[in-house]
Design a protein around this motif. Structure first.
Motif, PDB file in Angstrom:
ATOM      1  N   PRO A  23       1.895  31.758   2.155  1.00  0.00           N
ATOM      2  CA  PRO A  23       3.157  32.354   1.671  1.00  0.00           C
ATOM      3  C   PRO A  23       4.341  31.410   1.842  1.00  0.00           C
ATOM      4  O   PRO A  23       4.461  30.729   2.861  1.00  0.00           O
ATOM      5  N   ASP A  24       5.234  31.386   0.831  1.00  0.00           N
ATOM      6  CA  ASP A  24       6.528  30.714   0.942  1.00  0.00           C
ATOM      7  C   ASP A  24       7.399  31.532   1.914  1.00  0.00           C
ATOM      8  O   ASP A  24       7.033  32.649   2.278  1.00  0.00           O
ATOM      9  N   VAL A  28       4.959  37.360   1.375  1.00  0.00           N
ATOM     10  CA  VAL A  28       3.903  37.726   2.310  1.00  0.00           C
ATOM     11  C   VAL A  28       2.567  37.411   1.644  1.00  0.00           C
ATOM     12  O   VAL A  28       2.485  37.308   0.418  1.00  0.00           O
ATOM     13  N   ARG A  29       1.541  37.243   2.465  1.00  0.00           N
ATOM     14  CA  ARG A  29       0.188  37.158   1.915  1.00  0.00           C
ATOM     15  C   ARG A  29      -0.471  38.514   2.127  1.00  0.00           C
ATOM     16  O   ARG A  29      -0.424  39.067   3.216  1.00  0.00           O
ATOM     17  N   MET A  30      -1.039  39.034   1.056  1.00  0.00           N
ATOM     18  CA  MET A  30      -1.774  40.301   1.117  1.00  0.00           C
ATOM     19  C   MET A  30      -3.257  40.019   1.112  1.00  0.00           C
ATOM     20  O   MET A  30      -3.733  39.206   0.315  1.00  0.00           O
ATOM     21  N   GLY A  70       5.841  35.154   5.454  1.00  0.00           N
ATOM     22  CA  GLY A  70       6.667  33.964   5.317  1.00  0.00           C
ATOM     23  C   GLY A  70       7.722  33.939   6.424  1.00  0.00           C
ATOM     24  O   GLY A  70       8.047  34.989   6.996  1.00  0.00           O
ATOM     25  N   THR A  71       8.272  32.761   6.686  1.00  0.00           N
ATOM     26  CA  THR A  71       9.160  32.604   7.847  1.00  0.00           C
ATOM     27  C   THR A  71      10.459  33.395   7.716  1.00  0.00           C
ATOM     28  O   THR A  71      11.095  33.716   8.707  1.00  0.00           O
TER      29      THR A  71
END
Ligand SMILES: [Zn+2]
Ligand SMILES: [Zn+2]
Length: 337
Positions: A23-24, A28-30, A70-71
């Motif tokens: 993820p940037d 988010v990554r799902m 993501g951050t």
């Protein structure tokens, strides 16, 4: 990870191995659990979306669990159950976005499966602004179709101007229409289902329709008039002719809401519009929060999509099944996660 991708316009849907995406900062990554196949997947498969780039993973009715943040993401945590639909991100600074109409973003509207890789995969990355929270009691396979078919029918209906008790007709009982009939009935409208053939009546009534019009045996406009005239007709079919045929059944202030992407033009008599302040409008799904509202309403009232489930490996077959028009009613891919 496994992903079902299209490598060129009109090319086959192929399941391939790919790197798990990172993820940037604002994504988010799902971990995908279920991904509905929508008729609009054909925009990706057939290369109908201007400027689409390949290879592309289709899928814009996605349900799963947040797997990485993501951050810069706030308000969400790993393990949250989330969905993403047609509204897959927006610019945040155009006039549409500044008015809260994110799905109509004029600058950088993003659609999963079209402008970036969608849900027919084990993982996908999504802007956090496009996430909808899935209620506990809905399974991923139940939630996924609500992210496009569900929000499109629910959200258009609740903005169409009808009040409880008003006559609302749903034209077509397919993937969209079978949800539209349920939403209309549960929302307190006098609900009319319009479909072809006597054999669909039992189903329509089971979904909650108070009246059924067989458009093969009856004139739908005349029948609607006989019932007092429709305040709203939700047109879920993809036939301009079928939409034109119901126009005369609109009551005073009646509105035909076009949801089905018909290629044929509609014929709209000017006097029909003027004489009864009638209108014809379209409606494009909704923002992420509208999808969340759709799921909350479905949880509360028991509205559910009827789904045919296919494992991700059979994505090509599942797509053909959806395109055949024979599916009852939505086709949903599952990853086993
Ligand atoms: Zn869709
Ligand atoms: Zn914008």
């Amino acid at each position: 990870m496994r992903a079902a991708q299209v490598t060129s316009a009109k090319g086959a849907i192929q399941v391939v191995e790919r790197d798990v995406p990172e993820p940037d900062p604002n994504q988010v990554r799902m971990k995908v659990q279920a991904s509905g196949i929508c008729h609009s997947d054909s925009l990706t498969k057939e290369g109908l979306w201007p400027g689409i780039r390949y290879p592309r993973v289709p899928g814009h009715e996605v349900a799963g669990v947040i797997d990485a943040l993501g951050t810069a993401v706030a308000g969400w945590k790993v393990g949250d159950r989330v969905g993403v639909g047609w509204h897959g991100g927006h610019c945040g600074h155009c006039d549409s976005c500044r008015r809260g109409r994110f799905v109509l973003c004029q600058v950088a509207g993003q659609i999963p499966g079209i402008t970036y890789d969608g849900g027919h995969a084990e993982y996908m990355v999504v802007p956090a602004v496009a996430l909808a929270r899935i209620p506990d009691s809905l399974t991923a396979a139940e939630a996924a179709p609500l992210m496009c078919a569900g929000v499109t029918t629910f959200n258009s209906l609740r903005h169409a101007g009808a009040q409880p008790g008003d006559l609302v007709a749903v034209l077509g009982i397919g993937g969209l229409g079978h949800l539209g009939v349920q939403f209309a009935a549960k929302a307190g409208f006098r609900t009319v289902a319009i479909a072809r053939g006597k054999d669909k009546e039992a189903l329509a009534r089971k979904l909650g329709a108070h009246h059924y019009i067989d458009s093969q045996a009856q004139d739908p406009a005349e029948e609607l008039k006989r019932l007092g005239g429709a305040r709203v007709v939700l047109a879920t079919v993809t036939s301009g002719k079928a939409m034109t045929a119901v126009l005369g059944g609109l009551g005073i202030d009646g509105k035909l809401v076009v949801l089905g992407a018909a290629h044929e033009a509609l014929e709209v008599p000017a006097l029909l519009l003027i004489g009864g302040r009638r209108s014809v409008a379209g409606w494009p799904s909704g923002n992420a929060i509208d999808s969340q509202d759709t799921m909350a309403f479905s949880e509360m009232t028991g509205v559910r999509s009827t789904n045919e489930l296919f494992p991700l490996e059979r994505a090509a077959e599942a797509y053909d099944r959806m395109m055949s028009g024979q599916a009852r009613f939505r086709v949903v891919l599952t990853t086993g996660a």
